[in-house]
Design an enzyme around this catalytic site. Structure first.
Site, PDB file in Angstrom:
ATOM      1  CE  LYS A   1      14.763  18.590  26.200  1.00 49.23           C
ATOM      2  NZ  LYS A   1      15.718  19.410  25.423  1.00 49.23           N
TER       3      LYS A   1
ATOM      4  CE  LYS B   1      13.347  23.117  19.377  1.00 51.21           C
ATOM      5  NZ  LYS B   1      14.534  22.523  18.711  1.00 51.21           N
TER       6      LYS B   1
ATOM      7  CD  GLU C   1      18.609  17.566  26.129  1.00 51.17           C
ATOM      8  OE1 GLU C   1      18.724  18.607  26.823  1.00 51.17           O
ATOM      9  OE2 GLU C   1      17.720  17.423  25.277  1.00 51.17           O
TER      10      GLU C   1
END
Length: 590
Positions: free
Chosen positions: A523, A472, A294
C-alpha cells in the site's frame, strides 16, 4: 662488536619465530598455498581482485562500531531522524547504512481540532529529540560489537532497552502519583472536556434517544498503548542494522530480508502488487462522504510492475482531468499522500470514476484492474450514539452497516479488498459481514490489530477473523516483529499488506522489504511526488534484476477464503421470549 652482533642476530631470530607463530596461528601460509595453486588453474583476468575476494571470505565478521543520529526532514517538511550506522569491515570503519525515518506517526484522526494537532506536533518534536538522544547514547553503546546480520539478536537488545526505559518511566510516574496522593490529591490526571470531544471515546456508556427505552451499549476501544518519547529510535536502529548487514555482505537488501524471513535465499522471488491511492475522502475531506477514506486501484496478479505503475499513473491523470473539468483547476491538487480530494457525497461517485478511468485505458474493471477501499471504520464511529456516520447526517448501527456494505459490494464486483469496515469491538457484525462478502473480497484488518510486537502475543480466535492484515514498520516495530507477524497471519490464511507511513522520505527500504518478505500487496499512496515515485522506481529496478537472474515469479490469482462465523451461543431463559416480542413489535410497525 661481537656481542652486539650476536644480540642482533638473536633478536632477529626471535622476531622471525614470532612472525612464523603469528602466521601459523592465522593459517596464512596454508591459505596462501591454496589460493596460489588454485589461481594458476583458474587463470582470472584480475589477479589481485581474485586474491582480494578469496581473503575477504576469511576476513572477520563485520561488527557495528558506531551509530550517529541527527535531525532530518520528511516529505511534509517536518523534522525527523536521520541515522548512520558504521561497521568495522576488514579493519576499516565504513558507513554501512543511512536511514531516514518517517516521522509523522500521528495518533489523532485527520479531522482533529487545530489546537489539538498543535499539541500532537509538539509531542512529535519532543519524540524526535528523544530518539536522537537514544540513538547516539544507549542504543549506540549497546549495539557496538554486535553483528548486524544477527537481526533477531539486534532486535532483542533494542526491545530489552526499551522495556528497561519503560519500567523506569512507570516507576517514576508511580512515585509522582504517590507523592501527589500524600499531599492530598488523588493521583489522577484530570481529563479536559475538549479531549473527550475530540476522541469521542466515552466507551462503556449507554445512550438512548429521548422517548425510547432501548439503550445502545457501546463496547469501549481497547486502551491505547502509551509509548515513550523517542520510541521510533527502536524501529530506526532495527532498519539500520538490516540495511548494514546487506551492505557488508554485498547482497541486495531484498535478498537479505528474504534470508531472514525464510532461512535461505528463495529460488524465485515476487514483487508485491501495488495498492495505489487515487482518491482520499473521509471526514477530513470536503463533501458528505465519510465511510470511505481511500479509493485505491490494484492491478491484476501477473502484470509486470512497470506496466502496473504506468496504468496507475494514467488512471490518476484521468481522474484529475475529470475533476478539473467539473470543479475547476483546484480539484487537481492532492493532499499529503498525493491523493485527490474531491467533494463527494456518496461512495458510488468514487467507484464510478475509477471504473470509468480503467475503461478509458481499454482495460476491464474486475479483470485487468481492481479497486480496494480503506474504510477506516473506527474513524467514523460515534461513541455517543453507537453508530457509524457513513455520510453527513446519515448514521447506521452495526447491523445496518453490514447490509450497507453487502449491497454496495454486490453492485461493484470490481472491489476486491476492504480495510477496517468497522471496529473490532463489533465482532459479531464483523463476522456476519465476512460471511456475506469474504468469498469475493478480502476483508482486511489494520487498526483492528495491535502493533506487530503485541500481535505475536495475541491469540487468534474463531470469534474474529480477517483474510488480510496490514502491517506498518514504524515506532517500536522491529524487523523481526514484522517478519514473524507476517508468518503468523499467513498461517491464518491472511494476505499480507505492507504499508507506508504518513510523512514519508525518499528512503526505499519498504520496497525491498515487501519483496523480501513476499508480501502480496504494498500500500503505497498516490503515484506522484518524489517520496513515492522513489518506491515505484525501486520496485521496477528489483523486478528487472530478478528477471535478468531468471528468478522473477508472480503472485497467483486472487483467492478469497470464505470466513464462516462461529455458531451463536444458545439463548438463555427468557431471551427467546424477548426476541419473539421484538419480532411482533416490528411486525406491527410494518
Amino acid at each position: 662488536m661481537a656481542s652486539a652482533s650476536t644480540r642482533e642476530a638473536r633478536e632477529k631470530y626471535e622476531l622471525k619465530q614470532k612472525a612464523v607463530k603469528y602466521y601459523d596461528q592465522n593459517g596464512v601460509p596454508k591459505k596462501m598455498e591454496e589460493i596460489l595453486n588454485s589461481m594458476f588453474y583458474d587463470n582470472p583476468d584480475d589477479v589481485y581482485g581474485h586474491l582480494a575476494n578469496y581473503f575477504a571470505e576469511h576476513a572477520k565478521t563485520a561488527l557495528i562500531s558506531q551509530i550517529s543520529a541527527r535531525h532530518g526532514f520528511d516529505s511534509k517538511g517536518q523534522t525527523t531522524v536521520q541515522t548512520d550506522m558504521y561497521c568495522t569491515v576488514r579493519n576499516n570503519k565504513k558507513l554501512s547504512a543511512a536511514v531516514v525515518s518517517s516521522s509523522s506517526n500521528s495518533s489523532l484522526p485527520e479531522n482533529t481540532k487545530p489546537e489539538d494537532r498543535e499539541e500532537e506536533d509538539k509531542a512529535r518534536e519532543a519524540g524526535v529529540e528523544a530518539a536522537i538522544a537514544l540513538l547516539n547514547g544507549d542504543i549506540n553503546t549497546r549495539l557496538q560489537g554486535v553483528d548486524p546480520a544477527l537481526q533477531s539478536d539486534v532486535d532483542k537488545i533494542l526491545m530489552k532497552l526499551y522495556e528497561e526505559l519503560k519500567a523506569e518511566e512507570d516507576e517514576r510516574l508511580a512515585k509522582e502519583a504517590a507523592e501527589q496522593a500524600a499531599l492530598g490529591g488523588d493521583g489522577a490526571t484530570p481529563v479536559k472536556e475538549e479531549d473527550a470531544s475530540v476522541s469521542g471515546k466515552k466507551g462503556g456508556k449507554s445512550s438512548a434517544k429521548k422517548g425510547k427505552s432501548v439503550a445502545v451499549v457501546v463496547v469501549p476501544d481497547e486502551p491505547k498503548e502509551k509509548l515513550l518519547p523517542g520510541a521510533e529510535s527502536i524501529c530506526v536502529a532495527s532498519r539500520a542494522a538490516c540495511t548494514a548487514a546487506s551492505a557488508v555482505r554485498e547482497e541486495p537488501l531484498y535478498q537479505h530480508i528474504a534470508t531472514l524471513r525464510f532461512g535461505e535465499i528463495p529460488k524465485d522471488m515476487r514483487v508485491p502488487i501495488p495498492m495505489v491511492t487515487i482518491i482520499q475522502s473521509g471526514r477530513s475531506a470536503p463533501g458528505k462522504l465519510n465511510c470511505v477514506k481511500e479509493f485505491m486501484v490494484v492491478p491484476k496478479p501477473g502484470m509486470p510492475i512497470a506496466d502496473s505503475l504506468k496504468y496507475c499513473q494514467k488512471i490518476y491523470s484521468y481522474v484529475a482531468k475529470t475533476l478539473v473539468t467539473k470543479s475547476g483547476m483546484a480539484a487537481q491538487y492532492g493532499n499529503d499522500i498525493g491523493a485527490l480530494c474531491p467533494s463527494y457525497d456518496k461512495p458510488e461517485q468514487g467507484l464510478d470514476i475509477l471504473q470509468d478511468a480503467i475503461t478509458s485505458l481499454e482495460l476491464t474493471p474486475g479483470e485487468d484492474f481492481f479497486i480496494a477501499l480503506n474504510l477506516a471504520g473506527k474513524e467514523i464511529f460515534d461513541y455517543e450514539k453507537g453508530k457509524y456516520e457513513v455520510m453527513g447526517g446519515q448514521q447506521k448501527v452495526p447491523e445496518d452497516l453490514v447490509e450497507f456494505w453487502v449491497e454496495l459490494l454486490g453492485r461493484y464486483p470490481s472491489v476486491i479488498a476492504i480495510i477496517d469496515p468497522m471496529r473490532k469491538q463489533e465482532k459479531e457484525h464483523w463476522m456476519r459481514l465476512c460471511d456475506r462478502v469474504s468469498d469475493k473480497c478480502y476483508v482486511m484488518g489494520n487498526h483492528t490489530y495491535p502493533r506487530p510486537g503485541l500481535l505475536l502475543e495475541e491469540e487468534l480466535t474463531e470469534e474474529f477473523k480477517t483474510s488480510g492484515t496490514v502491517l506498518k514498520l514504524d515506532q517500536i516495530n522491529t524487523i523481526t516483529d514484522i517478519l514473524e507477524s507476517a508468518k503468523k497471519m499467513e498461517d491464518a490464511e491472511n494476505q499480507i499488506v505492507l504499508t507506508t507511513c504518513y510523512g514519508e522520505t525518499t528512503d526505499t527500504f519498504l520496497a525491498d522489504m515487501a519483496v523480501g518478505m513476499n508480501a502480496r500487496f504494498l500500500k503505497i499512496g498516490a503515484p506522484v511526488r518524489g517520496e513515492r515515485i522513489a518506491l515505484f522506481n525501486r520496485l521496477i529496478q528489483i523486478e528487472n534484476q530478478l528477471k535478468l537472474e531468471g528468478r522473477l515469479a508472480f503472485h497467483g490469482e486472487n483467492v478469497f477464503p470464505h470466513i464462516v462465523p462461529p455458531p451463536l451461543p444458545e439463548p438463555e431463559e427468557g431471551e427467546e421470549a424477548q426476541e419473539e416480542e421484538k419480532k411482533e413489535e416490528k411486525g406491527k410497525k410494518k
